[in-house]
Design an enzyme around this catalytic site. Structure first.
Site, short mmCIF file in Angstrom:
data_model
loop_
_atom_site.label_atom_id
_atom_site.label_comp_id
_atom_site.label_asym_id
_atom_site.label_seq_id
_atom_site.Cartn_x
_atom_site.Cartn_y
_atom_site.Cartn_z
N ARG A 37 -15.72 -28.26 -61.48
CA ARG A 37 -16.00 -29.44 -60.66
C ARG A 37 -16.62 -30.57 -61.48
O ARG A 37 -16.39 -31.74 -61.17
CB ARG A 37 -16.92 -29.05 -59.51
CG ARG A 37 -16.16 -28.32 -58.42
CD ARG A 37 -17.03 -27.94 -57.26
NE ARG A 37 -16.21 -27.51 -56.14
CZ ARG A 37 -16.64 -26.80 -55.10
NH1 ARG A 37 -17.91 -26.45 -55.04
NH2 ARG A 37 -15.84 -26.46 -54.14
N LYS A 206 -14.23 -15.87 -45.78
CA LYS A 206 -14.74 -16.64 -44.64
C LYS A 206 -13.72 -16.61 -43.51
O LYS A 206 -13.07 -17.61 -43.19
CB LYS A 206 -14.99 -18.08 -45.07
CG LYS A 206 -16.12 -18.23 -46.07
CD LYS A 206 -16.33 -19.71 -46.34
CE LYS A 206 -16.95 -19.95 -47.70
NZ LYS A 206 -16.69 -21.32 -48.18
N GLY A 359 -13.01 -23.14 -53.50
CA GLY A 359 -13.88 -23.01 -54.67
C GLY A 359 -13.66 -21.69 -55.39
O GLY A 359 -13.48 -21.67 -56.62
N GLY A 383 -13.20 -26.36 -48.17
CA GLY A 383 -13.43 -26.68 -46.76
C GLY A 383 -12.75 -27.98 -46.37
O GLY A 383 -12.11 -28.07 -45.32
P1 ADP Z 1 -12.47 -19.87 -51.26
O1 ADP Z 1 -13.80 -20.29 -51.85
O2 ADP Z 1 -11.37 -19.87 -52.26
O3 ADP Z 1 -12.14 -20.64 -50.03
P2 ADP Z 1 -13.72 -17.70 -49.85
O4 ADP Z 1 -15.05 -18.32 -50.10
O5 ADP Z 1 -13.26 -17.64 -48.45
O6 ADP Z 1 -12.62 -18.35 -50.79
O7 ADP Z 1 -13.74 -16.18 -50.31
C1 ADP Z 1 -13.95 -15.81 -51.65
C2 ADP Z 1 -14.55 -14.43 -51.71
O8 ADP Z 1 -13.79 -13.52 -50.93
C3 ADP Z 1 -14.60 -13.87 -53.09
O9 ADP Z 1 -15.93 -13.85 -53.54
C4 ADP Z 1 -14.00 -12.47 -52.94
O10 ADP Z 1 -14.75 -11.48 -53.62
C5 ADP Z 1 -14.06 -12.25 -51.45
N1 ADP Z 1 -13.08 -11.26 -50.98
C6 ADP Z 1 -11.76 -11.24 -51.19
N2 ADP Z 1 -11.20 -10.15 -50.65
C7 ADP Z 1 -12.19 -9.46 -50.07
C8 ADP Z 1 -12.25 -8.22 -49.37
N3 ADP Z 1 -11.16 -7.48 -49.17
N4 ADP Z 1 -13.46 -7.80 -48.93
C9 ADP Z 1 -14.56 -8.54 -49.15
N5 ADP Z 1 -14.56 -9.71 -49.81
C10 ADP Z 1 -13.40 -10.16 -50.28
MG MG Z 2 -15.82 -19.82 -51.32
#
Ligand code: ADP
Ligand code: MG
Length: 402
Positions: A37, A206, A359, A383
């Protein structure tokens, strides 16, 4: 949507320009673990510096509660900025609008930059009270004075109704920075005149945050591939046992509704056929590949399995547009990183327009060693991009429209 660009601000030589950037980087103590970033913010600053402006950068880090907290200080970011901008005088103010900030801004020379301390050390930044936010925006605007200008470049925060995003734009001549402008251009390619087939890959943790986007994508995407933590709510909605995996019980009906609608509208919702199921949420936990309809009751699903990775890659192969948000598994732990790697690889090999948003997704791509240039676009705002795709208005963009 038409936003005023930097050129609209006229001659910037000698003028103070307040830039809202997104410098919300992951930290391990005071060590920045991914500076993506910061690097993404550089071109806009550089353009302003080259124009002879005196650049005042403001940003937030983490979620402090309106008061200073050492662990959320932007000091490590200032240090990194110094390394990335050799030859530029980079100052750091130890407060946001206080004595240190005023002195640092006063001392600024043409072509110099000051980074202000974390905006969220001030309650006015995120206040729900318009007057309180406005008062803080007044102080921010006063830093650059009546000859000053405001540049909105923190795409990751542009969906927030915060003082430095919305209220300050009402107080100064304002423009969109290069980062916000390019993000908006890319997102437009994901919402209007989309090249088809259009595939969306969703994952991450999330779950309830991201279900809304599925709702709006059901009318737009041709295929929606679901992995990561959110997939277990889908599998449970189909009546499968998901063991100790992440599950949002209260979303089961919503998800069932999505599955039915997808059927009606001919949208291909692709779920994993196998899952890597572990005994614990740990890198060294015992784990096996199981079919996704047979996850043992004492196991946690931490990644999509190899057959699913293969299936997902096949579903992405001929896509003309791909939007990916959310890792397929707990990529931070090597045994559970393979699904995420496979999806990243499929995007790299794709001849379509590929966008990575989120992120953690962007961090995953870099951490797994992929070159950023191999993707069509890596968005800095998870987001914000999701809300845009959901068709919501982003207050920070509305504030920039004239
Ligand atoms: P982004 O930031 O790309 O939008 P999120 O914040 O929603 O993504 O999610 C990222 C997190 O999701 C990562 O830290 C990853 O470890 C977690 N994650 C992915 N798959 C699983 C799972 N099956 N169980 C728990 N956590 C998970
Ligand atoms: Mg995230």
């Amino acid at each position: 949507m038409t936003l005023a660009g930097l050129d609209s601000l006229g001659d910037l030589a000698g003028r103070r320009v307040l830039v809202r950037s997104d410098l919300n980087v992951p930290l391990d103590g005071t060590t920045i673990t991914d500076d993506g970033r910061i690097r993404a913010s550089l071109p806009t600053w550089q353009r302003l510096l080259d124009a002879g402006a005196r650049v005042v950068v403001c940003a937030h880090l983490g979620r402090p509660k309106g008061a200073p907290e050492e662990k959320y200080s932007l000091a490590p970011v200032a240090e990194r900025v110094r390394q990335l901008l050799p030859g530029v005088e980079v100052a750091f103010a130890t407060d946001t609008v206080g004595e240190s900030a005023k002195a640092a801004v006063e001392a600024l020379q043409d072509g110099g930059l000051v980074l202000l301390e974390n905006l969220r050390f001030n309650p006015g930044e995120t206040s729900k009270d318009d007057a309180e936010r406005g008062a803080f925006a007044d102080e921010l605007a006063a830093l650059v004075g009546s000859e000053g200008a405001y540049v909105s470049d923190g795409f990751g925060a542009v969906h927030r109704k915060h003082a430095s995003v919305v209220d300050v734009a009402e107080r100064l001549p304002h423009a969109a920075g290069g980062l916000v402008a390019s993000e908006v251009e890319v997102l437009t390619r994901l919402t209007d005149d989309v090249a088809r087939p259009y595939a969306v890959v969703l994952g991450g943790s999330k779950v309830s945050d991201k279900l809304g986007v599925i709702d709006s994508l059901l009318g737009k995407a041709d295929r929606i591939l679901v992995g990561g933590g959110m997939v277990f709510t889908f599998l449970a909605a189909q009546g499968h046992e998901v063991g100790k995996s992440l599950l949002e019980q209260d979303q089961l009906d919503t998800v069932r509704g999505y599955l039915e609608r997808a059927d009606d509208e001919g949208v291909d919702i692709v779920l994993p056929v196998d899952v890597v199921a572990a005994t614990a949420f740990a890198a060294d936990a015992e784990h096996d590949v199981v079919t996704s309809d047979h996850i043992p009751a004492d196991r946690i699903g931490l990644d999509i399995g190899p057959a699913s990775a293969h299936l997902f890659a096949a579903k992405l192969e001929d896509a003309a547009t791909v939007f990916w948000n959310g890792p397929m598994g707990v990529f931070e732990m090597e045994p559970f990183s393979h699904g995420t790697r496979a999806v990243a690889q499929a995007l790299v090999e794709s001849e379509g327009f590929t966008v990575v948003g989120g992120g953690d997704s962007a961090a995953a791509v870099r951490q797994l060693g992929f070159a950023e240039e191999a993707f069509g676009h890596i968005s800095t705002g998870g987001g914000a991009s999701l809300e845009y795709l959901e068709g919501k208005t982003l207050p920070g963009l509305t504030a920039l429209e004239d």
